[in-house]
Design a protein around this motif. Structure first.
Motif, PDB file in Angstrom:
ATOM      1  N   LEU A 210       5.261 -12.475  -0.799  1.00  0.00           N
ATOM      2  CA  LEU A 210       5.184 -11.209  -1.539  1.00  0.00           C
ATOM      3  C   LEU A 210       4.169 -11.298  -2.678  1.00  0.00           C
ATOM      4  CD1 LEU A 210       8.980 -10.330  -1.650  1.00  0.00           C
ATOM      5  CD2 LEU A 210       7.233  -9.123  -0.351  1.00  0.00           C
ATOM      6  N   GLU A 211       4.162 -12.406  -3.383  1.00  0.00           N
ATOM      7  CA  GLU A 211       3.224 -12.559  -4.493  1.00  0.00           C
ATOM      8  C   GLU A 211       1.780 -12.618  -4.003  1.00  0.00           C
ATOM      9  OE1 GLU A 211       4.575 -15.957  -6.678  1.00  0.00           O
ATOM     10  OE2 GLU A 211       5.923 -14.750  -7.933  1.00  0.00           O
ATOM     11  N   ALA A 212       1.571 -13.121  -2.800  1.00  0.00           N
ATOM     12  CA  ALA A 212       0.217 -13.158  -2.237  1.00  0.00           C
ATOM     13  C   ALA A 212      -0.338 -11.755  -2.024  1.00  0.00           C
ATOM     14  CB  ALA A 212       0.226 -13.923  -0.914  1.00  0.00           C
ATOM     15  N   HIS A 213       0.566 -10.776  -1.960  1.00  0.00           N
ATOM     16  CA  HIS A 213       0.145  -9.378  -1.778  1.00  0.00           C
ATOM     17  C   HIS A 213       0.449  -8.539  -3.020  1.00  0.00           C
ATOM     18  CE1 HIS A 213      -1.048  -9.855   2.416  1.00  0.00           C
ATOM     19  NE2 HIS A 213      -0.085 -10.766   2.457  1.00  0.00           N
ATOM     20  N   HIS A 214       0.497  -9.210  -4.164  1.00  0.00           N
ATOM     21  CA  HIS A 214       0.565  -8.570  -5.482  1.00  0.00           C
ATOM     22  C   HIS A 214       1.914  -7.941  -5.834  1.00  0.00           C
ATOM     23  CE1 HIS A 214      -3.692  -9.331  -5.585  1.00  0.00           C
ATOM     24  NE2 HIS A 214      -3.893  -8.568  -4.523  1.00  0.00           N
TER      25      HIS A 214
ATOM     26  N   THR B  60       0.829  -1.209   0.000  1.00  0.00           N
ATOM     27  CA  THR B  60       0.000   0.000   0.000  1.00  0.00           C
ATOM     28  C   THR B  60       0.862   1.257   0.000  1.00  0.00           C
ATOM     29  OG1 THR B  60      -1.783  -1.138   1.176  1.00  0.00           O
ATOM     30  CG2 THR B  60      -1.786   1.265   1.283  1.00  0.00           C
ATOM     31  N   LEU B  61       1.945   1.235   0.758  1.00  0.00           N
ATOM     32  CA  LEU B  61       2.807   2.420   0.901  1.00  0.00           C
ATOM     33  C   LEU B  61       3.644   2.707  -0.349  1.00  0.00           C
ATOM     34  CD1 LEU B  61       4.015   1.789   4.555  1.00  0.00           C
ATOM     35  CD2 LEU B  61       2.793   3.834   3.775  1.00  0.00           C
ATOM     36  N   LEU B  62       3.816   1.721  -1.210  1.00  0.00           N
ATOM     37  CA  LEU B  62       4.685   1.877  -2.374  1.00  0.00           C
ATOM     38  C   LEU B  62       3.930   2.494  -3.546  1.00  0.00           C
ATOM     39  CD1 LEU B  62       7.607   1.209  -3.322  1.00  0.00           C
ATOM     40  CD2 LEU B  62       6.686  -0.928  -4.234  1.00  0.00           C
ATOM     41  N   ASN B  63       4.506   3.527  -4.142  1.00  0.00           N
ATOM     42  CA  ASN B  63       3.934   4.101  -5.352  1.00  0.00           C
ATOM     43  C   ASN B  63       3.992   3.084  -6.492  1.00  0.00           C
ATOM     44  OD1 ASN B  63       2.957   6.692  -4.728  1.00  0.00           O
ATOM     45  ND2 ASN B  63       5.026   7.551  -4.736  1.00  0.00           N
ATOM     46  N   GLU B  64       3.158   3.273  -7.488  1.00  0.00           N
ATOM     47  CA  GLU B  64       3.037   2.300  -8.577  1.00  0.00           C
ATOM     48  C   GLU B  64       4.365   2.046  -9.284  1.00  0.00           C
ATOM     49  OE1 GLU B  64       0.568   1.645 -12.762  1.00  0.00           O
ATOM     50  OE2 GLU B  64      -0.073   3.174 -11.324  1.00  0.00           O
ATOM     51  N   ASN B  65       5.170   3.078  -9.463  1.00  0.00           N
ATOM     52  CA  ASN B  65       6.450   2.914 -10.156  1.00  0.00           C
ATOM     53  C   ASN B  65       7.629   2.828  -9.183  1.00  0.00           C
ATOM     54  OD1 ASN B  65       5.358   3.039 -12.838  1.00  0.00           O
ATOM     55  ND2 ASN B  65       5.018   5.234 -12.491  1.00  0.00           N
ATOM     56  N   GLY B  66       7.320   2.553  -7.921  1.00  0.00           N
ATOM     57  CA  GLY B  66       8.363   2.495  -6.915  1.00  0.00           C
ATOM     58  C   GLY B  66       9.017   1.122  -6.814  1.00  0.00           C
TER      59      GLY B  66
ATOM     60  N   ALA C 298      11.586  -5.699  -5.408  1.00  0.00           N
ATOM     61  CA  ALA C 298      10.246  -6.063  -5.858  1.00  0.00           C
ATOM     62  C   ALA C 298       9.475  -4.805  -6.235  1.00  0.00           C
ATOM     63  CB  ALA C 298       9.504  -6.825  -4.773  1.00  0.00           C
ATOM     64  N   ARG C 299       8.525  -4.998  -7.137  1.00  0.00           N
ATOM     65  CA  ARG C 299       7.687  -3.879  -7.583  1.00  0.00           C
ATOM     66  C   ARG C 299       6.229  -4.277  -7.475  1.00  0.00           C
ATOM     67  NH1 ARG C 299      10.407   0.283 -10.174  1.00  0.00           N
ATOM     68  NH2 ARG C 299      12.554  -0.146 -10.795  1.00  0.00           N
ATOM     69  N   LYS C 300       5.369  -3.290  -7.660  1.00  0.00           N
ATOM     70  CA  LYS C 300       3.932  -3.538  -7.637  1.00  0.00           C
ATOM     71  C   LYS C 300       3.477  -4.203  -8.920  1.00  0.00           C
ATOM     72  CE  LYS C 300       1.598  -0.375  -4.512  1.00  0.00           C
ATOM     73  NZ  LYS C 300       0.472   0.557  -4.382  1.00  0.00           N
ATOM     74  N   ASP C 301       2.433  -5.003  -8.805  1.00  0.00           N
ATOM     75  CA  ASP C 301       1.765  -5.525  -9.976  1.00  0.00           C
ATOM     76  C   ASP C 301       0.831  -4.450 -10.483  1.00  0.00           C
ATOM     77  OD1 ASP C 301       0.325  -6.836 -11.897  1.00  0.00           O
ATOM     78  OD2 ASP C 301      -0.336  -8.479 -10.601  1.00  0.00           O
ATOM     79  N   ALA C 302       1.159  -3.841 -11.620  1.00  0.00           N
ATOM     80  CA  ALA C 302       0.373  -2.719 -12.135  1.00  0.00           C
ATOM     81  C   ALA C 302      -1.086  -3.098 -12.374  1.00  0.00           C
ATOM     82  CB  ALA C 302       0.994  -2.197 -13.432  1.00  0.00           C
TER      83      ALA C 302
END
Length: 241
Positions: free
Chosen positions: A212-216, A164-170, A234-238
């Motif tokens: 980590l994958e369980a939380h996208h 949640t805290l990570l920006n999309e491109n973070g 790791a990055r967010k799943d867009a």
């Protein structure tokens, strides 16, 4: 008994140390303490954390190492907002600030936050959990989380908060002891990283990937390491944003 990460109910007893039993999950291989200490017990344990004096004696060397890491992370995102989760004495926040980042550090140890504020008065240090910070509107481009997740009794809400805290491109940078590393001795109970109740969870790369994958989280990349420590990006799943 349920695995704290994959929720599988099958496990084997590995042994006991410091009065705590350690079990290995039959599904994801996570080694974990069971039963877990109560939340108030853990909170008391981390007030005036016993390792803080060790960190404060090595501030300059730790700040130099953090600066090298953060410099490489800075190149992976265009954003400038940096968060150190479990900032302890504040050296990584100061390293990030010296690199021109808008840096913030959070920790639950009041003594550590007080020391960091005194040592680095230009830094932004807060006594707050990742979960509580995630409930705010603040978001970050780099999340730096070193040697924290192994201390947690309940990792899912923590990883969800990081997402949640990570920006999309973070980018998330996370480290934790590697129980499956080639250098770890056969008798796990003799490994110095196994020290409950300070460390409660002991990950392998597959177990941490699954969490980590369980939380996208996606694009999970592990950095090679001769020491028994997992280092990952790791990055967010867009698609999930």
């Amino acid at each position: 008994m349920e695995c704290p990460t994959c929720h599988n109910t099958e496990s084997s007893l590995v042994g006991s140390k410091n009065g705590h039993k350690l079990h290995r999950c039959a599904n994801c291989s996570l080694l974990h303490v069971h039963p877990m200490p109560a939340a108030d017990e853990l909170l008391r344990y981390y007030q005036d954390y016993h390792k803080t004096p060790q960190y404060t004696r090595k501030l300059k060397s730790k700040q130099r190492r953090a600066k090298k890491r953060i410099w490489s992370l800075k190149r992976l995102t265009k954003g400038s907002k940096f968060l150190d989760v479990g900032c302890n004495a504040g050296f990584a926040v100061e390293a990030a600030r010296s690199l021109g980042l808008e840096a913030c550090g959070i920790d639950l140890d009041e003594a550590s936050i007080k020391f960091a504020r005194q040592q680095y008065p230009m830094g932004d240090f807060r006594k707050i959990s990742a979960q509580d910070l995630a409930a705010s509107a603040e978001r970050f481009d780099i999340i730096y989380c070193c040697e924290v997740i192994e201390h947690l009794a309940e990792p899912h809400s923590f990883v969800d908060a990081l997402y949640t805290l990570l920006n999309e491109n973070g980018v998330l940078f996370l480290t934790t002891p590697d129980i499956a590393h080639f250098s770890v001795q056969q008798n796990l109970l003799e490994w110095t990283a196994v020290r409950p109740p300070e460390h409660l969870l002991y990950f392998s790369k597959p177990a941490l990937t699954a969490l980590l994958e369980a939380h996208h989280f996606r694009k999970i990349n592990f950095r090679p390491n001769l020491k028994p420590t997992i280092k990952l990006l790791a990055r967010k799943d867009a698609a999930a944003v």
